[in-house]
Design an enzyme around this catalytic site. Structure first.
Site, PDB file in Angstrom:
ATOM      1  N   LYS A  45      98.268 -48.985  19.201  1.00  0.00           N
ATOM      2  CA  LYS A  45      98.197 -48.476  20.582  1.00  0.00           C
ATOM      3  C   LYS A  45      99.584 -48.458  21.217  1.00  0.00           C
ATOM      4  O   LYS A  45      99.938 -47.522  21.929  1.00  0.00           O
ATOM      5  CB  LYS A  45      97.203 -49.314  21.400  1.00  0.00           C
ATOM      6  CG  LYS A  45      95.760 -49.094  20.929  1.00  0.00           C
ATOM      7  CD  LYS A  45      94.775 -50.109  21.493  1.00  0.00           C
ATOM      8  CE  LYS A  45      93.407 -49.919  20.833  1.00  0.00           C
ATOM      9  NZ  LYS A  45      92.411 -50.910  21.267  1.00  0.00           N
TER      10      LYS A  45
ATOM     11  N   GLN B 281      92.193 -56.455  24.256  1.00  0.00           N
ATOM     12  CA  GLN B 281      91.686 -56.193  22.906  1.00  0.00           C
ATOM     13  C   GLN B 281      90.538 -57.153  22.578  1.00  0.00           C
ATOM     14  O   GLN B 281      90.678 -58.369  22.712  1.00  0.00           O
ATOM     15  CB  GLN B 281      92.826 -56.347  21.891  1.00  0.00           C
ATOM     16  CG  GLN B 281      92.446 -55.952  20.478  1.00  0.00           C
ATOM     17  CD  GLN B 281      92.099 -54.477  20.338  1.00  0.00           C
ATOM     18  OE1 GLN B 281      92.787 -53.612  20.850  1.00  0.00           O
ATOM     19  NE2 GLN B 281      91.001 -54.187  19.648  1.00  0.00           N
TER      20      GLN B 281
ATOM     21  N   ASP C  38      89.881 -48.565  29.103  1.00  0.00           N
ATOM     22  CA  ASP C  38      88.902 -48.633  28.012  1.00  0.00           C
ATOM     23  C   ASP C  38      87.517 -48.171  28.481  1.00  0.00           C
ATOM     24  O   ASP C  38      86.637 -47.911  27.669  1.00  0.00           O
ATOM     25  CB  ASP C  38      88.786 -50.078  27.495  1.00  0.00           C
ATOM     26  CG  ASP C  38      89.660 -50.317  26.267  1.00  0.00           C
ATOM     27  OD1 ASP C  38      89.977 -49.337  25.568  1.00  0.00           O
ATOM     28  OD2 ASP C  38      90.009 -51.489  26.020  1.00  0.00           O
TER      29      ASP C  38
END
Ligand code: NAP
Length: 321
Positions: free
Chosen positions: A66, A110, A133
């Protein structure tokens, strides 16, 4: 377009492979152009803060990818790698500070987090306007109401893949296997928004194959290597394989890749494993019209959509259209 011959064993006609990698590159090029435009017109450079807790090697790879993608498209990034001993309070403190910082546009935590930290509590602490997200309940609620929001990156990427591959969604029978918060549920919502007739299957679904065989678009996200076989697939269907599983043994590799297993066996002997999806590719190829490969399918789109969500956050937070 190459078409699959209906369900005949041993046919030389194979399902067309949908090129997720090429579409992900295309999306990243578009995002890079937008980043340049934001910088030239408004002197704004979007910034993504990635937070990781502990030493899970897979999480480290995902975050690294990412960060690398951010650099590629010109997004500034920060990597907050915290030790496994981090407490929920410490993590909440970091999120609170990222929430208030004007220069941070997107925050991603994460997953999975260490067992001692309750994931829902952490996700709910993220400012919904920075939740790139799309996991915050506010954004999930908006999605289920069909309102504009941050859409979770994997299902958003799948819709892009279908659109850019010119696969009609409206009116199609779509089946999503798996009901996770990050893939299955939002995927079903997005397909519904696009006027598909949607069925959601899970581990308690009775006669799974009878249900999945009705689908013109079949999306599979269950985390079981090669579980979806010939009998699950409607002839000519588009099969989207979200699964990302490591296999290490020769027998499974041969079952999944048939005559093409040699390359995978080479990978296993070099790396100790090879990545496979939830769909048996050898069998799917005999029946499906199109399918996504693993790797090279959905995975790369997820990161590309995260970049797009970060630019969207940067614009929205500044009231730019
Ligand atoms: P998850 O949270 O592990 O949940 C699995 C889902 O599959 C559950 O809803 C479960 O049903 C269902 N399931 C399990 N066994 C089943 C069976 N035999 N028949 C029907 N349904 C079954 O799922 P996830 O996080 O969405 O991950 C799924 C896979 O996608 C994994 O391989 C993961 O690594 C991969 N993934 C890939 C990406 C990417 O970017 N490519 C992103 C996310 C995930 P119940 O609800 O009844 O338990």
């Amino acid at each position: 377009m190459q078409s699959a011959e209906s369900g005949k064993k041993g046919t030389t006609c194979k399902a067309e492979l949908l090129d997720g990698a090429a579409i992900a590159q295309q999306i990243k090029r578009e995002v890079a152009q937008e980043v340049t435009q934001l910088s030239l017109e408004y002197q704004v450079r979007p910034c993504l803060a990635a937070v990781r807790v502990g030493d899970d090697p897979a999480s480290a790879v995902y975050v690294r990818n990412k960060i690398r993608a951010s650099e590629e498209v010109g997004i500034r990034s920060e990597h907050h790698a915290l030790p496994a001993t981090t407490t929920a309070i410490e993590l909440l403190d970091l999120i609170a500070s990222l929430n208030t910082r004007g220069d941070v546009d997107g925050i991603l935590v994460q997953l999975p987090l260490p067992r001692e930290i309750e994931e829902a509590r952490i996700i709910e602490a993220i400012d919904p306007d920075k939740d790139v997200d799309g996991f915050h309940p506010v954004n999930i609620g908006r999605l289920s109401m069909g309102r504009p929001t941050f859409v979770p990156c994997t299902p958003a990427g799948i819709i892009e893949l279908l659109d850019r591959s010119k696969i009609p969604i409206s009116g199609a029978n779509a089946c999503v296997v798996g009901r996770s918060q990050i893939v299955g549920r939002p995927m079903a919502q997005l397909l519904l928004q696009r006027d598909a007739t949607v069925t959601i299957c899970h581990s308690r679904t009775r006669d799974l194959a009878a249900v999945t065989r009705q689908a013109e678009i079949l999306v599979v996200a269950i985390g079981r290597p090669g579980f979806i076989e010939r009998e699950h697939i409607k002839p000519g269907a588009t099969v989207i394989d979200v699964g990302m599983n490591k296999i290490t043994d020769e027998t499974t590799a041969r079952r999944l890749f048939g005559a093409e297993a040699d390359k995978r066996l080479e990978t296993i002997s070099k790396r100790g494993y090879t990545l496979v999806g939830d769909v048996n590719p050898a069998e799917a190829d005999e029946v499906a019209g199109r399918r996504t490969p693993v790797p090279g399918g959905v995975g790369l789109l997820t990161v590309a959509m995260l970049m797009r969500n970060t630019v969207k956050a940067a614009r929205q937070r500044r009231g730019l259209r």
